[in-house]
Design a protein around this motif. Structure first.
Motif, PDB file in Angstrom:
ATOM      1  N   THR A 100       0.847  -1.180   0.000  1.00  0.00           N
ATOM      2  CA  THR A 100       0.000   0.000   0.000  1.00  0.00           C
ATOM      3  C   THR A 100       0.887   1.236   0.000  1.00  0.00           C
ATOM      4  O   THR A 100       1.965   1.232   0.594  1.00  0.00           O
ATOM      5  N   ILE A 101       0.447   2.271  -0.703  1.00  0.00           N
ATOM      6  CA  ILE A 101       1.121   3.564  -0.687  1.00  0.00           C
ATOM      7  C   ILE A 101       0.058   4.622  -0.435  1.00  0.00           C
ATOM      8  O   ILE A 101      -0.960   4.660  -1.128  1.00  0.00           O
ATOM      9  N   ASN A 102       0.281   5.408   0.590  1.00  0.00           N
ATOM     10  CA  ASN A 102      -0.663   6.443   1.022  1.00  0.00           C
ATOM     11  C   ASN A 102      -2.054   5.860   1.278  1.00  0.00           C
ATOM     12  O   ASN A 102      -3.071   6.459   0.953  1.00  0.00           O
ATOM     13  N   GLY A 103      -2.112   4.639   1.824  1.00  0.00           N
ATOM     14  CA  GLY A 103      -3.376   4.009   2.186  1.00  0.00           C
ATOM     15  C   GLY A 103      -4.104   3.294   1.063  1.00  0.00           C
ATOM     16  O   GLY A 103      -5.146   2.713   1.295  1.00  0.00           O
ATOM     17  N   LYS A 104      -3.564   3.304  -0.158  1.00  0.00           N
ATOM     18  CA  LYS A 104      -4.210   2.624  -1.286  1.00  0.00           C
ATOM     19  C   LYS A 104      -3.347   1.449  -1.728  1.00  0.00           C
ATOM     20  O   LYS A 104      -2.145   1.575  -1.914  1.00  0.00           O
ATOM     21  N   GLU A 105      -3.992   0.308  -1.928  1.00  0.00           N
ATOM     22  CA  GLU A 105      -3.255  -0.885  -2.331  1.00  0.00           C
ATOM     23  C   GLU A 105      -2.920  -0.834  -3.816  1.00  0.00           C
ATOM     24  O   GLU A 105      -3.759  -0.479  -4.636  1.00  0.00           O
ATOM     25  N   ARG A 106      -1.677  -1.174  -4.145  1.00  0.00           N
ATOM     26  CA  ARG A 106      -1.220  -1.207  -5.538  1.00  0.00           C
ATOM     27  C   ARG A 106      -0.847  -2.643  -5.887  1.00  0.00           C
ATOM     28  O   ARG A 106      -0.235  -3.348  -5.089  1.00  0.00           O
ATOM     29  N   THR A 107      -1.187  -3.057  -7.103  1.00  0.00           N
ATOM     30  CA  THR A 107      -0.872  -4.410  -7.544  1.00  0.00           C
ATOM     31  C   THR A 107       0.185  -4.416  -8.635  1.00  0.00           C
ATOM     32  O   THR A 107       0.586  -5.490  -9.080  1.00  0.00           O
ATOM     33  N   ASP A 108       0.635  -3.241  -9.082  1.00  0.00           N
ATOM     34  CA  ASP A 108       1.585  -3.155 -10.193  1.00  0.00           C
ATOM     35  C   ASP A 108       2.985  -2.721  -9.746  1.00  0.00           C
ATOM     36  O   ASP A 108       3.752  -2.203 -10.535  1.00  0.00           O
ATOM     37  N   VAL A 109       3.352  -2.987  -8.502  1.00  0.00           N
ATOM     38  CA  VAL A 109       4.627  -2.539  -7.947  1.00  0.00           C
ATOM     39  C   VAL A 109       5.761  -3.451  -8.408  1.00  0.00           C
ATOM     40  O   VAL A 109       5.668  -4.669  -8.303  1.00  0.00           O
ATOM     41  N   GLU A 110       6.818  -2.858  -8.946  1.00  0.00           N
ATOM     42  CA  GLU A 110       8.002  -3.606  -9.370  1.00  0.00           C
ATOM     43  C   GLU A 110       9.067  -3.636  -8.265  1.00  0.00           C
ATOM     44  O   GLU A 110       9.787  -4.612  -8.121  1.00  0.00           O
ATOM     45  N   GLU A 111       9.173  -2.547  -7.502  1.00  0.00           N
ATOM     46  CA  GLU A 111      10.160  -2.442  -6.436  1.00  0.00           C
ATOM     47  C   GLU A 111       9.626  -1.445  -5.411  1.00  0.00           C
ATOM     48  O   GLU A 111       8.892  -0.523  -5.755  1.00  0.00           O
ATOM     49  N   TYR A 112      10.004  -1.656  -4.143  1.00  0.00           N
ATOM     50  CA  TYR A 112       9.599  -0.707  -3.111  1.00  0.00           C
ATOM     51  C   TYR A 112      10.712  -0.504  -2.109  1.00  0.00           C
ATOM     52  O   TYR A 112      11.604  -1.330  -1.979  1.00  0.00           O
ATOM     53  N   CYS A 113      10.659   0.624  -1.397  1.00  0.00           N
ATOM     54  CA  CYS A 113      11.572   0.911  -0.293  1.00  0.00           C
ATOM     55  C   CYS A 113      10.746   1.599   0.794  1.00  0.00           C
ATOM     56  O   CYS A 113      10.234   2.704   0.581  1.00  0.00           O
ATOM     57  N   ILE A 114      10.630   0.951   1.935  1.00  0.00           N
ATOM     58  CA  ILE A 114       9.796   1.484   3.012  1.00  0.00           C
ATOM     59  C   ILE A 114      10.466   2.679   3.678  1.00  0.00           C
ATOM     60  O   ILE A 114       9.828   3.701   3.910  1.00  0.00           O
ATOM     61  N   SER A 115      11.767   2.588   3.969  1.00  0.00           N
ATOM     62  CA  SER A 115      12.442   3.659   4.707  1.00  0.00           C
ATOM     63  C   SER A 115      12.557   4.953   3.899  1.00  0.00           C
ATOM     64  O   SER A 115      12.496   6.037   4.464  1.00  0.00           O
ATOM     65  N   GLU A 116      12.721   4.847   2.576  1.00  0.00           N
ATOM     66  CA  GLU A 116      12.817   6.040   1.737  1.00  0.00           C
ATOM     67  C   GLU A 116      11.448   6.504   1.252  1.00  0.00           C
ATOM     68  O   GLU A 116      11.312   7.609   0.733  1.00  0.00           O
ATOM     69  N   GLY A 117      10.416   5.659   1.371  1.00  0.00           N
ATOM     70  CA  GLY A 117       9.049   6.037   1.040  1.00  0.00           C
ATOM     71  C   GLY A 117       8.751   6.148  -0.439  1.00  0.00           C
ATOM     72  O   GLY A 117       8.194   7.143  -0.883  1.00  0.00           O
ATOM     73  N   TRP A 118       9.069   5.113  -1.235  1.00  0.00           N
ATOM     74  CA  TRP A 118       8.745   5.137  -2.654  1.00  0.00           C
ATOM     75  C   TRP A 118       8.472   3.738  -3.159  1.00  0.00           C
ATOM     76  O   TRP A 118       8.888   2.751  -2.570  1.00  0.00           O
ATOM     77  N   ILE A 119       7.728   3.683  -4.268  1.00  0.00           N
ATOM     78  CA  ILE A 119       7.538   2.453  -5.029  1.00  0.00           C
ATOM     79  C   ILE A 119       7.901   2.754  -6.473  1.00  0.00           C
ATOM     80  O   ILE A 119       7.874   3.897  -6.908  1.00  0.00           O
ATOM     81  N   SER A 120       8.254   1.726  -7.213  1.00  0.00           N
ATOM     82  CA  SER A 120       8.595   1.864  -8.619  1.00  0.00           C
ATOM     83  C   SER A 120       7.576   1.062  -9.429  1.00  0.00           C
ATOM     84  O   SER A 120       7.347  -0.120  -9.146  1.00  0.00           O
ATOM     85  N   VAL A 121       6.950   1.719 -10.406  1.00  0.00           N
ATOM     86  CA  VAL A 121       5.952   1.077 -11.257  1.00  0.00           C
ATOM     87  C   VAL A 121       6.286   1.348 -12.721  1.00  0.00           C
ATOM     88  O   VAL A 121       7.025   2.268 -13.044  1.00  0.00           O
ATOM     89  N   GLN A 122       5.732   0.530 -13.611  1.00  0.00           N
ATOM     90  CA  GLN A 122       5.962   0.709 -15.038  1.00  0.00           C
ATOM     91  C   GLN A 122       5.241   1.949 -15.546  1.00  0.00           C
ATOM     92  O   GLN A 122       4.132   2.252 -15.120  1.00  0.00           O
ATOM     93  N   ALA A 123       5.895   2.649 -16.485  1.00  0.00           N
ATOM     94  CA  ALA A 123       5.314   3.844 -17.107  1.00  0.00           C
ATOM     95  C   ALA A 123       4.643   3.447 -18.412  1.00  0.00           C
ATOM     96  O   ALA A 123       5.150   3.695 -19.491  1.00  0.00           O
ATOM     97  N   GLY A 124       3.503   2.822 -18.309  1.00  0.00           N
ATOM     98  CA  GLY A 124       2.773   2.401 -19.500  1.00  0.00           C
ATOM     99  C   GLY A 124       3.474   1.273 -20.234  1.00  0.00           C
ATOM    100  O   GLY A 124       4.055   0.380 -19.625  1.00  0.00           O
ATOM    101  N   LYS A 125       3.461   1.343 -21.569  1.00  0.00           N
ATOM    102  CA  LYS A 125       4.087   0.299 -22.371  1.00  0.00           C
ATOM    103  C   LYS A 125       5.431   0.731 -22.933  1.00  0.00           C
ATOM    104  O   LYS A 125       5.987   0.054 -23.797  1.00  0.00           O
TER     105      LYS A 125
END
Length: 82
Positions: A35-60
């Motif tokens: 979850t990021i900012n209280g919303k669940e994401r299913t397209d996460v490629e990478e995350y970092c809890i301490s730095e506060g970010w997720i990495s997702v694909q930018a379209g195709k």
């Protein structure tokens, strides 16, 4: 018979790419939720809890090596087992 499975602790940073140094195959034997900012994401490629970010694909879009282009989304990140 009471059999409990011990889940491995979720790391601070995790990637689904096997080439990444943050890939952990033991964690991926179980279903993970992000979850990021209280919303669940299913397209996460990478995350970092301490730095506060997720990495997702930018379209195709792809880079010149054929890998998907990634964008970072910043916020409060929470990882959990489903």
């Amino acid at each position: 018979m009471n059999t409990t499975t011990q889940l491995p602790p979720l790391p601070d940073r995790l990637s689904i790419d096997p080439r990444s140094p943050f890939y952990n195959a033991d964690v991926f034997q179980h279903e993970i939720g992000i979850t990021i900012n209280g919303k669940e994401r299913t397209d996460v490629e990478e995350y970092c809890i301490s730095e506060g970010w997720i990495s997702v694909q930018a379209g195709k879009t792809r880079d010149r090596k054929g890998n998907p282009m990634m964008i970072k989304v910043k916020g409060v990140v929470t990882a959990f087992y489903r």
